[in-house]
Structures are given as C-alpha cells and as structure tokens.
Design a protein around this motif. Structure first.
Motif, PDB file in Angstrom:
ATOM      1  N   ASP A  12       0.328 -26.737 -32.647  1.00 61.01           N
ATOM      2  CA  ASP A  12      -0.695 -25.769 -32.282  1.00 61.01           C
ATOM      3  C   ASP A  12      -0.219 -24.346 -32.547  1.00 61.01           C
ATOM      4  O   ASP A  12      -0.985 -23.491 -32.988  1.00 61.01           O
ATOM      5  N   ARG A  13       1.053 -24.075 -32.309  1.00 58.02           N
ATOM      6  CA  ARG A  13       1.545 -22.714 -32.542  1.00 58.02           C
ATOM      7  C   ARG A  13       1.594 -22.398 -34.034  1.00 58.02           C
ATOM      8  O   ARG A  13       1.509 -21.231 -34.429  1.00 58.02           O
ATOM      9  N   ASP A  14       1.749 -23.431 -34.883  1.00 62.58           N
ATOM     10  CA  ASP A  14       1.668 -23.204 -36.330  1.00 62.58           C
ATOM     11  C   ASP A  14       0.269 -22.715 -36.717  1.00 62.58           C
ATOM     12  O   ASP A  14       0.117 -21.755 -37.483  1.00 62.58           O
ATOM     13  N   MET A  15      -0.755 -23.395 -36.166  1.00 60.78           N
ATOM     14  CA  MET A  15      -2.121 -22.987 -36.476  1.00 60.78           C
ATOM     15  C   MET A  15      -2.442 -21.619 -35.870  1.00 60.78           C
ATOM     16  O   MET A  15      -3.210 -20.836 -36.449  1.00 60.78           O
ATOM     17  N   ASP A  52     -10.783 -24.518 -28.818  1.00 60.79           N
ATOM     18  CA  ASP A  52     -11.835 -24.382 -27.799  1.00 60.79           C
ATOM     19  C   ASP A  52     -12.109 -25.727 -27.132  1.00 60.79           C
ATOM     20  O   ASP A  52     -13.270 -26.138 -26.960  1.00 60.79           O
ATOM     21  N   ASN A  53     -11.015 -26.425 -26.792  1.00 58.30           N
ATOM     22  CA  ASN A  53     -11.069 -27.716 -26.081  1.00 58.30           C
ATOM     23  C   ASN A  53     -11.691 -28.837 -26.905  1.00 58.30           C
ATOM     24  O   ASN A  53     -12.052 -29.876 -26.350  1.00 58.30           O
ATOM     25  N   ARG A  54     -11.798 -28.656 -28.192  1.00 57.73           N
ATOM     26  CA  ARG A  54     -12.301 -29.714 -29.078  1.00 57.73           C
ATOM     27  C   ARG A  54     -11.151 -30.204 -29.951  1.00 57.73           C
ATOM     28  O   ARG A  54     -10.514 -29.410 -30.655  1.00 57.73           O
ATOM     29  N   PRO A  55     -10.848 -31.506 -29.914  1.00 60.33           N
ATOM     30  CA  PRO A  55      -9.707 -32.017 -30.688  1.00 60.33           C
ATOM     31  C   PRO A  55      -9.995 -32.010 -32.180  1.00 60.33           C
ATOM     32  O   PRO A  55     -11.113 -32.317 -32.620  1.00 60.33           O
ATOM     33  N   LEU A  56      -8.972 -31.667 -32.949  1.00 62.60           N
ATOM     34  CA  LEU A  56      -9.058 -31.676 -34.405  1.00 62.60           C
ATOM     35  C   LEU A  56      -8.033 -32.662 -34.959  1.00 62.60           C
ATOM     36  O   LEU A  56      -7.024 -32.949 -34.326  1.00 62.60           O
ATOM     37  N   VAL A  57      -8.320 -33.182 -36.140  1.00 60.85           N
ATOM     38  CA  VAL A  57      -7.409 -34.115 -36.798  1.00 60.85           C
ATOM     39  C   VAL A  57      -7.026 -33.543 -38.148  1.00 60.85           C
ATOM     40  O   VAL A  57      -7.810 -32.848 -38.793  1.00 60.85           O
ATOM     41  N   PRO A  58      -5.776 -33.794 -38.596  1.00 59.90           N
ATOM     42  CA  PRO A  58      -5.363 -33.301 -39.915  1.00 59.90           C
ATOM     43  C   PRO A  58      -6.071 -34.059 -41.021  1.00 59.90           C
ATOM     44  O   PRO A  58      -6.504 -35.200 -40.808  1.00 59.90           O
ATOM     45  N   PRO A  59      -6.202 -33.435 -42.186  1.00 64.08           N
ATOM     46  CA  PRO A  59      -5.747 -32.086 -42.540  1.00 64.08           C
ATOM     47  C   PRO A  59      -6.618 -31.004 -41.912  1.00 64.08           C
ATOM     48  O   PRO A  59      -7.807 -31.220 -41.678  1.00 64.08           O
ATOM     49  N   TYR A  60      -6.001 -29.854 -41.655  1.00 65.80           N
ATOM     50  CA  TYR A  60      -6.695 -28.733 -41.035  1.00 65.80           C
ATOM     51  C   TYR A  60      -7.148 -27.772 -42.129  1.00 65.80           C
ATOM     52  O   TYR A  60      -6.333 -27.173 -42.828  1.00 65.80           O
ATOM     53  N   THR A 100     -13.705 -17.202 -32.376  1.00 60.60           N
ATOM     54  CA  THR A 100     -14.129 -15.911 -31.862  1.00 60.60           C
ATOM     55  C   THR A 100     -12.936 -15.242 -31.177  1.00 60.60           C
ATOM     56  O   THR A 100     -11.833 -15.777 -31.159  1.00 60.60           O
ATOM     57  N   ALA A 101     -13.198 -14.066 -30.595  1.00 65.19           N
ATOM     58  CA  ALA A 101     -12.132 -13.366 -29.885  1.00 65.19           C
ATOM     59  C   ALA A 101     -11.701 -14.114 -28.634  1.00 65.19           C
ATOM     60  O   ALA A 101     -10.617 -13.854 -28.092  1.00 65.19           O
ATOM     61  N   LEU A 102     -12.525 -15.039 -28.150  1.00 61.47           N
ATOM     62  CA  LEU A 102     -12.205 -15.800 -26.946  1.00 61.47           C
ATOM     63  C   LEU A 102     -11.708 -17.209 -27.259  1.00 61.47           C
ATOM     64  O   LEU A 102     -11.471 -17.992 -26.323  1.00 61.47           O
ATOM     65  N   SER A 103     -11.541 -17.557 -28.518  1.00 59.01           N
ATOM     66  CA  SER A 103     -11.122 -18.910 -28.882  1.00 59.01           C
ATOM     67  C   SER A 103      -9.653 -19.125 -28.532  1.00 59.01           C
ATOM     68  O   SER A 103      -8.846 -18.185 -28.543  1.00 59.01           O
ATOM     69  N   ALA A 104      -9.336 -20.376 -28.241  1.00 57.47           N
ATOM     70  CA  ALA A 104      -7.969 -20.745 -27.894  1.00 57.47           C
ATOM     71  C   ALA A 104      -7.557 -21.957 -28.713  1.00 57.47           C
ATOM     72  O   ALA A 104      -8.331 -22.894 -28.880  1.00 57.47           O
ATOM     73  N   ILE A 105      -6.335 -21.921 -29.225  1.00 57.43           N
ATOM     74  CA  ILE A 105      -5.760 -23.049 -29.966  1.00 57.43           C
ATOM     75  C   ILE A 105      -4.589 -23.556 -29.142  1.00 57.43           C
ATOM     76  O   ILE A 105      -3.586 -22.861 -28.960  1.00 57.43           O
ATOM     77  N   ARG A 106      -4.727 -24.775 -28.655  1.00 54.60           N
ATOM     78  CA  ARG A 106      -3.698 -25.349 -27.784  1.00 54.60           C
ATOM     79  C   ARG A 106      -3.426 -26.795 -28.214  1.00 54.60           C
ATOM     80  O   ARG A 106      -4.089 -27.325 -29.103  1.00 54.60           O
ATOM     81  N   ALA A 107      -2.479 -27.417 -27.513  1.00 52.19           N
ATOM     82  CA  ALA A 107      -2.088 -28.790 -27.816  1.00 52.19           C
ATOM     83  C   ALA A 107      -2.354 -29.676 -26.616  1.00 52.19           C
ATOM     84  O   ALA A 107      -2.247 -29.244 -25.469  1.00 52.19           O
ATOM     85  N   ALA A 108      -2.732 -30.934 -26.904  1.00 54.18           N
ATOM     86  CA  ALA A 108      -2.876 -31.976 -25.888  1.00 54.18           C
ATOM     87  C   ALA A 108      -2.189 -33.217 -26.435  1.00 54.18           C
ATOM     88  O   ALA A 108      -2.796 -33.992 -27.178  1.00 54.18           O
ATOM     89  N   GLY A 109      -0.911 -33.390 -26.101  1.00 55.79           N
ATOM     90  CA  GLY A 109      -0.150 -34.464 -26.722  1.00 55.79           C
ATOM     91  C   GLY A 109       0.137 -34.124 -28.172  1.00 55.79           C
ATOM     92  O   GLY A 109       0.668 -33.061 -28.490  1.00 55.79           O
ATOM     93  N   ASP A 110      -0.242 -35.014 -29.075  1.00 54.96           N
ATOM     94  CA  ASP A 110      -0.079 -34.769 -30.505  1.00 54.96           C
ATOM     95  C   ASP A 110      -1.322 -34.136 -31.129  1.00 54.96           C
ATOM     96  O   ASP A 110      -1.314 -33.819 -32.321  1.00 54.96           O
TER      97      ASP A 110
END
Length: 306
Positions: free
Chosen positions: A187-190, A228-236, A213-223
């Motif tokens: 997550d810190r890479d993104m 914005d609390n929506r999980p993403l899968v690679p490739p990004y 947006t200015a309020l968006s957050a990129i975080r990690a939940a496990g792998d």
C-alpha cells in the motif's frame, strides 16, 4: 465271708490328641473354605455349561454375526433418514439461493437509484451556479474535487507484483510491519506512486477505475490494498490526466519515480508507463459538500451560499 460284688474295672477310652489350631477355628474355616459357596456354585454351573453347551468358536461366530446385523441395521436406518431429509435440505438451500438473488437485485436497484439521484443533484448544482455566474469555477472545482467525470491526455502507469511473488519469504528490507514477501506491491508503494503523480502535475488520478480525491486513503488489509475501503487486485492500473509527455518525464525523474524503478530492479516488481492521448476517469462516489463560501463576484452582487 461275703463280700461286696466286685465291679469290673472302668476302662477309659483313649481320646485323640487335639489339633494345635483347634483354638483358631475361624481362621481354619477361612483357609479350608476360601471360596464362597455361591461363587463355587456359579463356577460349577459355568463349567457344566461349557462342557455341555455350544463350542466357543461357534459362540464367537454367532456374536460376530449379531454385531454385523446390528451395524447393518444402523446403516440402513441412517440411509433411510438421510433420504427422507434430503428433499427438505434441498428445498431450504434453494430458498436461501432465491433470497440471495432477490437481495442482490434489490441492492443493484438501489445503487442505480443512488447514481440517478447523484446525477440529478450535480445537474441542479450546475444549474444553480450557472445562474450566479460561477459555472466555469464550479466545473473546475468539480474536476479538482473528483465529483465530475473527466477525460483528456495523460499517463497510464501499470504496477504489478513480481512473477515469483508468493506468500512466503525470509525477510523484507523495505518492509518493517511483518510482511515477508518482497515481490508484492504494498500500500505504501501505491501511496508514493499516486503522490508522485500529483506532484508531477496530474489533474486527476484513478487506480483500477477508483477515482481519487483529497480525502482518499490507500491502506492495506492483509495482502490486499484498499482504496477508500474498496479492495483492489493486481495489476494496479493508475490513470493520470494532464500534460502526458511532461507528466511522464517529471514523474520518472522524481524521487517517487526513482523509488518505483528501485522496486523493479531489486524485487522484480513489474512496471510499465505510457503516454496516452485520451483517458477517461469516472467521478468519485459519495462525495459530500461540507463547506461552501461565495466567490468575490458573488460577494459584490450579494449572491451566494454558505
């Protein structure tokens, strides 16, 4: 002279010598008859039955046959009960599936309704601002805030895990929170990639179709990486609208671009950047207007909202 009749002499019968244990009759009885009469009788009965009854091997076979018959009976009863309960279980499963389908359809319908209402609110906001002479500024604010869809030239950046990335490893010199696989995008890479694009002149950014947006957050939940609390899968896939050639050059020369190159060289993380002539970014969902103030022109004319 007469005398008295002479009596025969009395002969005493010799008595047997007494047993030395005569005084210990209770102990002697216990020693001589150590087995109770009831036990002795039962042992005799068992002995006579064994001699005159069925052979032991035949009795063992009969017991085994009885056990097999009992086991077969239990299995048969269980199978019969399963056959009886199977239609009920199938019916309940189908009812649950139908309920899930109905709830899913209802949720999809509500989402469509929310999208329509959002579009209607945005149209009414633009109409109200156009009457007060702030249409251009409102469009610009909407683009920068992420509440409106945008398209134009820009940069497409694809970041993917390394080919040998797995779930195990021995250590990660770039990760201090306990993760062990160096080939995965974190997550810190993104975060660094997105911030680097903003600093390089991007006007709008999205990750896997999720507008930031200015309020968006990129975080990690496990792998998983959450935007914005929506999980993403690679490739990004990161899309950034702006001056494509300039944006690409400035990002690759920035500290964040060099950081991404270091991840590729040291850990095998795959990256690809290209300049695009036309990119389309969706609007960010659930953007709420929290504060508003009138512009200078509206203040002069006495118009505006707060």
């Amino acid at each position: 002279m007469c005398g008295m009749p002479q009596q025969p002499p009395i002969r005493s019968t010799p008595s047997r010598p007494s047993r030395p244990d005569a005084s210990m009759s209770l102990i002697t009885n216990v020693m001589d008859h150590s087995l109770d009469d009831g036990y002795a009788e039962a042992a005799a009965r068992k002995k006579s039955a064994g001699e005159g009854g069925l052979p032991k091997t035949l009795r063992a076979r009969l017991g085994l046959a009885a056990g097999l018959v009992l086991a077969a009976l239990v299995v048969t009863v269980g199978a019969a009960q399963a056959r009886v309960a199977a239609p009920v279980v199938a019916k309940e499963r189908q009812e649950l599936i139908d309920r899930i389908d109905r709830e899913t359809a209802a949720a999809d319908k509500l989402e469509d309704s929310v999208d329509q209402l959002r579009d209607d609110v945005e149209a009414r906001q633009r109409q109200a601002l156009s009457h007060s002479g702030g249409n251009a500024q409102a469009d610009l604010a909407g683009i920068l805030a992420g509440v409106t869809e945008v398209h134009g030239p820009g940069v497409k950046l694809v970041v993917n895990d390394a080919k040998e990335a797995g779930s195990g490893g021995s250590g990660n010199p770039r990760e201090t929170s306990g993760f062990s696989d160096t080939g995965r995008v974190r997550d810190r890479d993104m975060q660094r990639v997105v911030n680097g694009l903003w600093q390089s002149g991007a006007e709008a950014v999205s990750v896997n179709g999720q507008r930031l947006t200015a309020l968006s957050a990129i975080r990690a939940a496990g792998d998983a990486i959450l935007v914005d609390n929506r999980p993403l899968v690679p490739p990004y896939t990161v899309l950034a609208v702006g001056d494509g050639q300039r944006l690409s050059s400035r990002f690759q020369d920035s500290p964040d671009g060099l950081y991404l190159n270091a991840l590729q060289d040291n850990y095998g993380i795959r990256t690809a950047i290209s300049v695009e002539s036309d990119l389309r970014l969706p609007a960010a969902p659930s953007v709420i207007v929290r504060t508003a103030r009138p512009t200078a022109e509206q203040t002069k004319t006495g118009k505006g909202t707060s």
